[in-house]
Design an enzyme around this catalytic site. Structure first.
Site, PDB file in Angstrom:
ATOM      1  N   HIS A 165       5.077  -1.146  -3.595  1.00 40.67           N
ATOM      2  CA  HIS A 165       5.369  -0.785  -5.030  1.00 40.67           C
ATOM      3  C   HIS A 165       6.554   0.105  -5.102  1.00 40.67           C
ATOM      4  CE1 HIS A 165       4.734   0.446  -9.133  1.00 40.67           C
ATOM      5  NE2 HIS A 165       3.472  -0.892  -9.305  1.00 40.67           N
TER       6      HIS A 165
ATOM      7  N   ASP B  40      -2.970  -4.695  -7.256  1.00 38.59           N
ATOM      8  CA  ASP B  40      -2.811  -6.472  -7.082  1.00 38.59           C
ATOM      9  C   ASP B  40      -3.813  -6.804  -5.676  1.00 38.59           C
ATOM     10  OD1 ASP B  40      -2.340  -6.935  -9.525  1.00 38.59           O
ATOM     11  OD2 ASP B  40      -0.173  -7.316  -8.774  1.00 38.59           O
TER      12      ASP B  40
END
Ligand code: CMC
Length: 429
Positions: free
Chosen positions: A306, A363
């Site tokens: 991320h 996710d």
């Protein structure tokens, strides 16, 4: 005492104001840099650039913190509903019972989609990706629901916001039904927001859908976890496009397009596809990990890494728990969940992932949850879009209400050819 930063250019010292956020984040205010100093900054990917001051969402990527309007996201996931969280994001405060009731009634009142819009849905090719359909249809909403001059600006915004929150959910379910060639199920006033979505997706004239409270709760949690994430790619798109003063439908449509990408919201679909490939490969994740570590291979471990989180994504932690709960309840052993857990274990001990601070993101487990709920793979990113809507709307509102509002327009450093002559075609060789 107001702090300043000093920069020295060509032997001359310039002082720049500094600003500190409510959670201690410090920034150098360069808004007058070019005017006063004659230089600009260069920051590809905007990794070090704050584009705005915001009161909506706080993320601390080093400590794994995510709060909406000050409230930790795991608290909201435990106690709130998506509708309540959406209200808070958009209106700054948690609603009173009366405000929440009124908001829910409004969402129900605006849940139908203009019947003429069905012709659009029905004429998309069957293989069209639902994200492409959704972004086009959201943009088309302006044509079906034009501005009414008699309304005040505030009334117009409120009705547009309500329509978007309610109709995007209806349109998502509608596109699925049409894609399957099934009869469209209409929204019902006696159901809550999440119940309505499940009923519109799965109810059929031959098999009525039984609404399960645990699935409703899981869906609420899924949407709450996605509701906002400060200046991510799609939100930045909404703010940039919105800064040109386009209508809100067009700005949200831009956000949906940005979210579609596999490096952003499209990752939830990509994770399940990747886990499926590992499964087909006999469950051995080692070749995938090796490819992810190979600098000459563009492959990445989907659902890992991320831009902001350099530790475990707090949303992934909650998602993993909900996933376990739903699969336990359904007494289903999804081999993909087992593969995901094994993959996580291996990756978290691998020096490459440790050194690069790569942890599971939101996710990584969300696709497995959606699969357990019965959502088809190509609708995964649409589910993310429904969840992110309140965030996009509140960020758009905040930027439109900003008294220092400006058209967003980054600069560049031109590194192309210097001025040269135009050569007529017959002389080029
Ligand atoms: N697998 C393998 N290596 C990775 C991965 C990954 N998933 N993510 C980053 N890296 C490596 C990358 O190769 C680079 O290595 P090096 O410095 O040795 O060249 C380093 O880590 C930094 O990568 P980056 O691309 O500069 O990092 P970024 O902050 O620009 O990218 C990201 C963030 C999310 C795009 C990236 O981690 C990624 O592609 N992850 C996979 C896709 C994914 O799961 N996306 C969902 C994000 S969460 C939901 C959302 O907010 O939309």
């Amino acid at each position: 005492m107001e702090q300043t930063a000093k920069i020295i250019i060509d032997g001359k010292t310039f002082e720049l104001p500094m600003i500190t956020g409510s959670e201690g984040e410090r920034a150098i205010d360069i808004s007058r840099l070019r005017q006063e100093v004659g230089v600009v900054t260069l920051d590809p990917g905007f990794a070090n650039t704050s584009a705005c001051l915001s009161r909506i969402t706080f993320v601390d990527g080093e400590r794994g913190i995510l709060r909406y309007r000050g409230i930790p996201v795991d608290r909201l996931a435990e106690h709130s509903t998506f509708v309540e969280t959406a209200y808070m994001l958009i209106n700054c405060e948690l609603p009173t019972q009366e405000q929440l009731n009124r908001f829910s009634v409004m969402l129900n009142d605006h849940s139908l989609v203009h019947e003429d819009m069905r012709a659009f849905f029905e004429n998309f090719p069957r293989w069209a990706h639902p994200m492409g359909i959704l972004s086009s249809m959201v943009n088309a909403l302006r044509a079906f629901y034009p501005e009414i001059p008699e309304r005040t600006e505030e009334e117009e915004i409120n009705i547009t916001v309500t329509r978007l929150l309610s109709k995007v959910r209806t349109m998502a379910a509608m596109s699925y039904k049409i894609f399957r060639g099934h009869k469209v199920a209409y929204p019902r006033h006696d159901l809550t927001y999440a119940e309505n979505f499940l009923s519109m997706m799965f109810d059929s004239p031959v098999r009525p859908y039984d609404i399960d409270d645990d699935i409703v709760n899981a869906l609420n949690v899924f949407w709450i976890l996605h509701a906002d994430h400060e200046q991510n790619c799609s939100t930045a798109a909404v703010r940039v496009v919105g800064s040109a003063k386009v209508n809100l439908y067009a700005a949200i449509s831009a956000g949906i397009c940005a979210l579609w990408g596999p490096l952003h919201g499209g990752a939830n679909q990509a994770v399940v596809e990747m886990l499926g490939q590992i499964h087909e490969n006999g469950g051995d994740a080692a070749p995938f990990i090796a490819r992810a570590k190979d600098r000459n291979d563009p492959f990445r471990l989907m659902g890992f890494g991320h831009r902001i989180y350099k530790t475990y994504d707090p949303r992934a932690r909650v998602m993993k728990k909900v996933c376990d709960r739903i699969l336990d309840k359904q007494r289903v052993r999804d081999p993909l969940l087992d593969i995901a857990k094994r993959l996580e274990e291996v990756a978290l001990e691998d020096p490459y992932f440790i050194d690069h601070h790569l942890y599971p993101n939101v996710d990584f487990y969300s696709g497995i949850l959606l699969k357990a709920i019965g959502i088809p793979l190509n609708m995964f990113t649409v589910m993310f879009a429904i969840g992110r809507l309140p965030g996009w709307i509140s960020q758009w509102k905040e930027s439109s209400d900003d008294p220092k509002w400006r058209l967003q327009r980054p600069r560049q450093i031109y590194i192309g050819r210097k001025e040269r002559a135009y050569i007529p075609i017959e002389k080029r060789g």
